[in-house]
Motif scaffolding. Structure first.
Motif, PDB file in Angstrom:
ATOM      1  N   ALA A 161       0.835  -1.199   0.000  1.00 41.09           N
ATOM      2  CA  ALA A 161       0.000   0.000   0.000  1.00 41.09           C
ATOM      3  C   ALA A 161       0.872   1.252   0.000  1.00 41.09           C
ATOM      4  N   ALA A 162       0.289   2.369  -0.377  1.00 36.67           N
ATOM      5  CA  ALA A 162       1.029   3.629  -0.448  1.00 36.67           C
ATOM      6  C   ALA A 162       1.584   4.053   0.905  1.00 36.67           C
ATOM      7  N   THR A 163       0.980   3.572   1.979  1.00 35.36           N
ATOM      8  CA  THR A 163       1.444   3.930   3.321  1.00 35.36           C
ATOM      9  C   THR A 163       2.736   3.211   3.704  1.00 35.36           C
ATOM     10  N   VAL A 164       3.108   2.187   2.942  1.00 38.77           N
ATOM     11  CA  VAL A 164       4.332   1.426   3.230  1.00 38.77           C
ATOM     12  C   VAL A 164       5.504   2.111   2.536  1.00 38.77           C
ATOM     13  N   THR A 165       6.354   2.763   3.321  1.00 37.77           N
ATOM     14  CA  THR A 165       7.472   3.519   2.753  1.00 37.77           C
ATOM     15  C   THR A 165       8.831   2.929   3.112  1.00 37.77           C
ATOM     16  N   ASP A 166       8.835   1.753   3.737  1.00 39.59           N
ATOM     17  CA  ASP A 166      10.110   1.109   4.049  1.00 39.59           C
ATOM     18  C   ASP A 166      10.343  -0.138   3.204  1.00 39.59           C
ATOM     19  N   LYS A 167       9.511  -0.329   2.175  1.00 40.46           N
ATOM     20  CA  LYS A 167       9.670  -1.462   1.273  1.00 40.46           C
ATOM     21  C   LYS A 167       9.386  -1.028  -0.161  1.00 40.46           C
ATOM     22  N   LEU A 168      10.326  -1.321  -1.038  1.00 43.12           N
ATOM     23  CA  LEU A 168      10.117  -1.123  -2.471  1.00 43.12           C
ATOM     24  C   LEU A 168      10.630  -2.356  -3.185  1.00 43.12           C
ATOM     25  N   GLY A 169       9.737  -3.076  -3.835  1.00 43.43           N
ATOM     26  CA  GLY A 169      10.158  -4.233  -4.608  1.00 43.43           C
ATOM     27  C   GLY A 169      10.777  -3.792  -5.924  1.00 43.43           C
ATOM     28  N   ILE A 170      12.040  -4.158  -6.129  1.00 45.31           N
ATOM     29  CA  ILE A 170      12.749  -3.840  -7.371  1.00 45.31           C
ATOM     30  C   ILE A 170      12.880  -5.151  -8.132  1.00 45.31           C
ATOM     31  N   GLY A 171      12.252  -5.251  -9.291  1.00 43.63           N
ATOM     32  CA  GLY A 171      12.214  -6.526 -10.004  1.00 43.63           C
ATOM     33  C   GLY A 171      12.574  -6.417 -11.467  1.00 43.63           C
ATOM     34  N   PRO A 172      13.788  -5.984 -11.803  1.00 41.14           N
ATOM     35  CA  PRO A 172      14.165  -5.837 -13.214  1.00 41.14           C
ATOM     36  C   PRO A 172      14.271  -7.184 -13.917  1.00 41.14           C
TER      37      PRO A 172
END
Length: 295
Positions: A161-172
């Motif tokens: 969700a937009a409220t989660v700012t400590d996780k970003l999935g990077i999937g190149p």
């Protein structure tokens, strides 16, 4: 006591010998005779650099500064089509803000031809939020009439969700010589993100070893770096095009299938650089440090 002239001479000679021995044993401050360095020459520098522009300039083959221009600067290529974009303050100068937007370059860049792009480094600064529903295509080396590009810089913004700012999935992912696909994922390490937080993302690929790395804020965060060689090697297919902020399916009239996996990007992009080599780790960290300093 009488001291003979001969004894005085012997005594003086002994002192001279001892002095010579002592001098020869003294540690030199410059044993390799290196040239003197003026400390003032390094004032204001980060890791020896005054600007990101000084890092591997001969290998920098595509560059978007977004300083009041959407052009790719090395080839002076303007976008063919854009949507919902605006210039805003960036990491260094201006940046491009997309609000469900994209930049589409309907041309084959010479720098991205099959024989020109084997190993690579992609460096970019982003401001992004998760959205809980759609993936974000940060950039793609697009293949006309094909859903997957030669190289897709995917962000798994649908996973949280937009409220989660400590996780970003990077999937190149990238397309291979054998016609397949290889990818990577940051399974454990995540950068901090946010609408007003600049995050530095880097992809590197070594065509000699098949090593595909992803970096966030100067840290190698990839969990599956070894992608193999032979038919698993990366291939930049021709013809190719280039899209920032989406894939063909987000561009009206260009959809290649019915997939709605991606949405046009909402976020900000700055300092997109593509090199035709793998930057050493120290230089990736330097790009991050220089960006933090606005250099």
């Amino acid at each position: 006591m009488k001291i003979s002239t001969l004894n005085i001479k012997r005594f003086a000679f002994g002192i001279a010998i001892c002095s010579a021995i002592f001098s020869s044993c003294k540690k030199s401050d410059n044993p390799n005779n290196l040239p003197e360095v003026d400390p003032s020459a390094y004032q204001g520098k980060i890791d020896g650099y005054t600007s990101s522009d000084e890092i591997y300039p001969n290998n920098l083959k595509a560059y978007w500064s977004f300083d009041d221009t959407k052009n790719e600067l090395k080839s002076a290529s303007a976008p063919t089509q854009t949507a919902n974009d605006a210039f805003v303050t960036g990491v260094k100068g201006k940046a491009i803000k997309l609000t469900a937007g994209y930049l589409y370059y309907a041309k084959q860049f010479d720098a991205f031809k099959t024989d020109a792009l084997k190993s690579f480094t992609v460096s970019v600064w982003v401001q992004i939020l998760n959205n809980g529903s759609k993936r974000t295509m940060l950039m793609t080396l697009a293949r006309p009439n094909t859903f997957d590009g030669s190289l897709d810089f995917r962000l798994n913004t649908q996973a949280n969700a937009a409220t989660v700012t400590d996780k970003l999935g990077i999937g190149p992912r990238f397309s291979t010589v054998g016609g397949g696909s290889q990818d990577n994922l940051n399974a454990t390490l995540n950068p901090k993100i946010g609408a007003d937080v600049w995050t530095h993302l880097v992809l590197t690929y070594d065509s000699n070893s098949g090593t595909f790395k992803e970096w966030a804020n100067g840290v190698d965060v990839g969990s599956y770096n070894n992608r193999g060689v032979g038919n698993n090697l990366f291939k930049a297919y021709e013809p190719g095009e280039f899209i920032i902020g989406g894939n063909y399916n987000v561009i009206p009239g260009k959809a290649v299938n019915t997939s709605v996996e991606y949405a046009a990007m909402t976020g900000t992009v700055d300092e997109l650089r593509i090199y035709n080599t793998v930057l050493p780790d120290a230089h990736i960290k330097a790009l991050y440090a220089l960006g933090v300093a606005g250099k």
